[in-house]
Design a protein around this motif. Structure first.
Motif, PDB file in Angstrom:
ATOM      1  N   GLY A 125      44.107  38.610  39.743  1.00  0.00           N
ATOM      2  CA  GLY A 125      43.832  39.943  40.310  1.00  0.00           C
ATOM      3  C   GLY A 125      42.567  40.842  39.875  1.00  0.00           C
ATOM      4  O   GLY A 125      42.310  41.860  40.305  1.00  0.00           O
ATOM      5  N   THR A 126      41.693  39.896  39.026  1.00  0.00           N
ATOM      6  CA  THR A 126      40.258  40.656  38.633  1.00  0.00           C
ATOM      7  C   THR A 126      39.461  40.217  40.103  1.00  0.00           C
ATOM      8  O   THR A 126      39.926  39.634  40.971  1.00  0.00           O
ATOM      9  CB  THR A 126      39.752  40.200  37.384  1.00  0.00           C
ATOM     10  OG1 THR A 126      39.673  38.668  38.002  1.00  0.00           O
ATOM     11  CG2 THR A 126      40.679  40.207  36.263  1.00  0.00           C
ATOM     12  N   VAL A 127      38.496  41.340  40.208  1.00  0.00           N
ATOM     13  CA  VAL A 127      37.487  41.036  41.163  1.00  0.00           C
ATOM     14  C   VAL A 127      35.969  41.000  40.927  1.00  0.00           C
ATOM     15  O   VAL A 127      35.418  41.746  39.839  1.00  0.00           O
ATOM     16  CB  VAL A 127      37.623  42.794  41.673  1.00  0.00           C
ATOM     17  CG1 VAL A 127      36.692  42.605  43.356  1.00  0.00           C
ATOM     18  CG2 VAL A 127      38.995  42.957  42.445  1.00  0.00           C
ATOM     19  N   GLY A 128      35.400  40.020  41.609  1.00  0.00           N
ATOM     20  CA  GLY A 128      34.124  39.594  41.459  1.00  0.00           C
ATOM     21  C   GLY A 128      33.236  40.214  42.401  1.00  0.00           C
ATOM     22  O   GLY A 128      33.512  40.596  43.456  1.00  0.00           O
ATOM     23  N   THR A 129      32.006  40.709  41.747  1.00  0.00           N
ATOM     24  CA  THR A 129      30.763  41.195  42.846  1.00  0.00           C
ATOM     25  C   THR A 129      30.037  39.877  43.117  1.00  0.00           C
ATOM     26  O   THR A 129      29.206  40.040  44.081  1.00  0.00           O
ATOM     27  CB  THR A 129      29.860  42.227  42.080  1.00  0.00           C
ATOM     28  OG1 THR A 129      29.285  41.721  41.021  1.00  0.00           O
ATOM     29  CG2 THR A 129      30.819  43.268  41.678  1.00  0.00           C
ATOM     30  N   ARG A 130      30.182  38.939  42.492  1.00  0.00           N
ATOM     31  CA  ARG A 130      29.471  37.565  43.023  1.00  0.00           C
ATOM     32  C   ARG A 130      30.580  36.488  42.850  1.00  0.00           C
ATOM     33  O   ARG A 130      31.338  36.535  42.095  1.00  0.00           O
ATOM     34  CB  ARG A 130      28.156  37.284  42.045  1.00  0.00           C
ATOM     35  CG  ARG A 130      27.098  38.489  42.194  1.00  0.00           C
ATOM     36  CD  ARG A 130      26.281  38.316  43.419  1.00  0.00           C
ATOM     37  NE  ARG A 130      25.170  39.221  43.635  1.00  0.00           N
ATOM     38  CZ  ARG A 130      25.469  40.544  44.063  1.00  0.00           C
ATOM     39  NH1 ARG A 130      26.627  40.881  44.399  1.00  0.00           N
ATOM     40  NH2 ARG A 130      24.515  41.120  44.281  1.00  0.00           N
ATOM     41  N   ASN A 131      30.114  35.253  43.611  1.00  0.00           N
ATOM     42  CA  ASN A 131      30.994  34.274  43.657  1.00  0.00           C
ATOM     43  C   ASN A 131      29.886  33.087  43.092  1.00  0.00           C
ATOM     44  O   ASN A 131      29.804  32.238  44.005  1.00  0.00           O
ATOM     45  CB  ASN A 131      31.708  33.971  44.878  1.00  0.00           C
ATOM     46  CG  ASN A 131      32.647  32.785  44.603  1.00  0.00           C
ATOM     47  OD1 ASN A 131      33.317  32.706  43.822  1.00  0.00           O
ATOM     48  ND2 ASN A 131      33.082  32.294  45.679  1.00  0.00           N
ATOM     49  N   TYR A 132      29.854  32.780  41.769  1.00  0.00           N
ATOM     50  CA  TYR A 132      29.141  31.674  41.420  1.00  0.00           C
ATOM     51  C   TYR A 132      29.814  30.320  40.893  1.00  0.00           C
ATOM     52  O   TYR A 132      31.070  30.603  40.402  1.00  0.00           O
ATOM     53  CB  TYR A 132      28.301  32.205  40.033  1.00  0.00           C
ATOM     54  CG  TYR A 132      27.515  33.209  40.182  1.00  0.00           C
ATOM     55  CD1 TYR A 132      26.395  33.332  41.074  1.00  0.00           C
ATOM     56  CD2 TYR A 132      27.474  34.520  39.182  1.00  0.00           C
ATOM     57  CE1 TYR A 132      25.532  34.408  41.311  1.00  0.00           C
ATOM     58  CE2 TYR A 132      26.534  35.397  39.435  1.00  0.00           C
ATOM     59  CZ  TYR A 132      25.579  35.490  40.402  1.00  0.00           C
ATOM     60  OH  TYR A 132      24.692  36.161  40.343  1.00  0.00           O
TER      61      TYR A 132
END
Length: 520
Positions: A125-132
């Motif tokens: 349910g958390t949200v990332g601003t990047r996908n590394y």
């Protein structure tokens, strides 16, 4: 010599309360006459850019005030037009009254709460601003291999065309994990590693271990698995000693990255409310303008994030001394939170004194050259970047914010290379970093947006992302720059913009606070 308007050559932070102004041109010569509030102020001597001078009489023993806060006491009587320096500045502050009180939580503003950013929604349910894809080390002993895997993967395997939803491969390297005792220090380091591996900006990761340190795979991975339900799906464990050395580890790491890129690429951006965003705020290489332009403008953006239901983290306990902490205490949610904030200052003071040092020796030579002549003046501007909303609590270093929201103070040093990673280690997905002298700092776990306090720096330093010097140039207000920073933050969080530290390809600093534990 004809008088000029003070507003054309200097800045007053708050006209209703301040008794000092700050020079905004290269020089004000001795004898220069300034028109201010129907009075003529005559400069008693030359004052350079960034230097403070009095605009009202200040009797001996009375405080100098900027941004409504005292930052020192006049060591002798000062007349309007007198420049302030260490010769006429007593180091102490006047006795400040601390009011502990209840404050309502900052209400959500519906129009702001309706705003969204395009983020990567993770299984928890958390949200990332990047996908590394992260190459996370257990300690310093596997850091060289981690950097080599990341460097080669970005050049030999990853491309945006092949993996359109992935933002690259990053080495998340720290310098601990071995040579440390069991106990509180090891517990802290394991917590930092959990927070690294759970960070929503990492779509997948390798946990890379030499094989014999205190955070080895056998030692720490069971702790990670117990706290991170998706650990086995998105993290691969590797041990240098078991793989047969550095070269074999790098080859195996590159093979592993290929599959982890496929896994991370399954996530794609989608609109989510701003309540899912945690913003870190930070300043470094500050000048006298930082507290008058960049920091309060970031504070406007921070207030908007909080009023949208999101969260803001304000770090750097040593840079919240004097009136700055008093202001935060008076905005605390409860008296208990206020006492916790005040206690954090005392706790940090005792920590510094363990090494025989002075808590007030925070301003750097660069700070002083730029007009920040003591810690209280620096602190008054530094706390402005956190905004004006109610302070909900104090987060300890390495404490994960989780589902809590709104405005929190974070217990960290002022040192940029420790406190910036600490923002991400507590859950920030993007950071705003203000500077008046310049820095290229980035972070392995997310974008760090650099905000310039003055236009000269903006023009000459290509590490800057946003110019708040337009406030100094009188072409924008603090509020309008803050609005612009807010919009740019959403764009960066959505992947519509990248920051200079990301574009450079090499600014991915990551340092933990090692002196919290001894070395053995």
């Amino acid at each position: 010599m004809q008088p000029v308007n003070l507003e054309d050559v200097a800045i007053v932070g708050r006209q209703t309360s301040d008794n000092v102004a700050v020079v905004a041109v290269d020089l004000l010569e001795q004898g220069a006459q300034l028109r201010y509030l129907n009075e003529i102020i005559t400069m008693s001597r030359r004052a350079r850019r960034g230097q403070s001078f009095t605009i009202r009489p200040v009797p001996q023993g009375k405080p100098y005030i900027t941004l409504g806060d005292p930052f020192g006491i006049a060591s002798h009587a000062m007349q309007p037009g007198d420049s302030i320096d260490e010769e006429n500045l007593a180091a102490e502050l006047p006795q400040l009254e601390v009011n502990y009180r209840e404050n309502p939580s900052t209400p959500v503003v519906p129009e702001l709460a309706a705003r969204t950013f395009d983020g990567y929604v993770r299984d928890d349910g958390t949200v990332g601003t990047r996908n590394y894809v992260g190459i996370v080390t257990s300690g310093m002993c596997s850091s060289t291999e981690a950097r080599e895997i990341a460097w080669r993967a970005n050049r030999e395997i990853y491309s945006r065309e092949k993996y359109p939803n992935v933002d690259g491969v990053v080495a998340v390297v720290h310098e601990s994990g071995c040579g440390m005792p069991d106990g509180a220090g090891l517990t802290t380091l394991n917590r930092l590693l959990v927070n690294t591996l759970r960070h929503p900006n990492l779509g997948s990761a390798i946990y890379l271990d030499l094989g014999c340190g205190k955070t080895c795979v056998e030692c720490s991975v069971p702790l990670f698995q117990a706290q991170l339900p998706t650990y086995n799906q998105r993290v691969v464990n590797m041990t240098v000693q078991q793989l047969g050395g550095s070269q074999k580890t790098i080859i195996k790491g590159l093979e592993t990255v290929d599959g982890l890129l496929d896994y991370a690429n399954k996530f794609s951006r989608r609109p989510v409310p701003l309540s899912n965003l945690t913003l870190g705020t930070k300043c470094g290489g500050s000048d006298r303008w930082s507290g008058l332009t960049a920091n309060p403008a970031v504070g406007v953006a921070a207030d908007m994030i909080v009023k949208a239901g999101g969260s803001v983290l304000l770090p750097e306990i040593p840079e919240l001394q004097g009136a700055a902490m008093i202001d935060l205490v008076q905005r605390a949610r409860t008296p208990e939170v206020g006492h916790t904030l005040m206690d954090s200052l005392d706790r940090f003071r005792k920590y510094v004194e363990m090494f025989g040092e002075d808590f007030s020796e925070n301003p750097t030579p660069g700070n002083k050259k730029s007009g920040l002549i003591n810690i209280f003046l620096k602190s008054t501007g530094a706390q402005a970047k956190g905004g004006t909303t109610t302070v909900e609590g104090l987060l300890e270093y390495g404490e994960w914010l989780g589902r809590r929201n709104r405005h929190f103070v974070l217990y960290t040093p002022g040192y940029d290379q420790i406190s910036t990673p600490a923002l991400f280690l507590s859950g920030a997905q993007v950071a705003l970093f203000t500077t008046g002298r310049g820095t290229g700092i980035g972070n392995a776990l997310g974008p760090v947006m650099k905000v310039s306090s003055n236009t000269l720096l903006w023009k000459n330093n290509d590490d800057m992302d946003i110019n708040a010097g337009t406030i100094l140039d009188r072409t924008e207000t603090v509020e309008s720059v803050g609005q612009r920073i807010f919009e740019d933050t959403i764009a960066v969080a959505s992947g519509q913009k990248t920051v200079r530290a990301e574009q450079s390809g090499f600014h991915n600093e990551f340092k933990v606070w090692e002196s919290l534990w001894p070395a053995l």
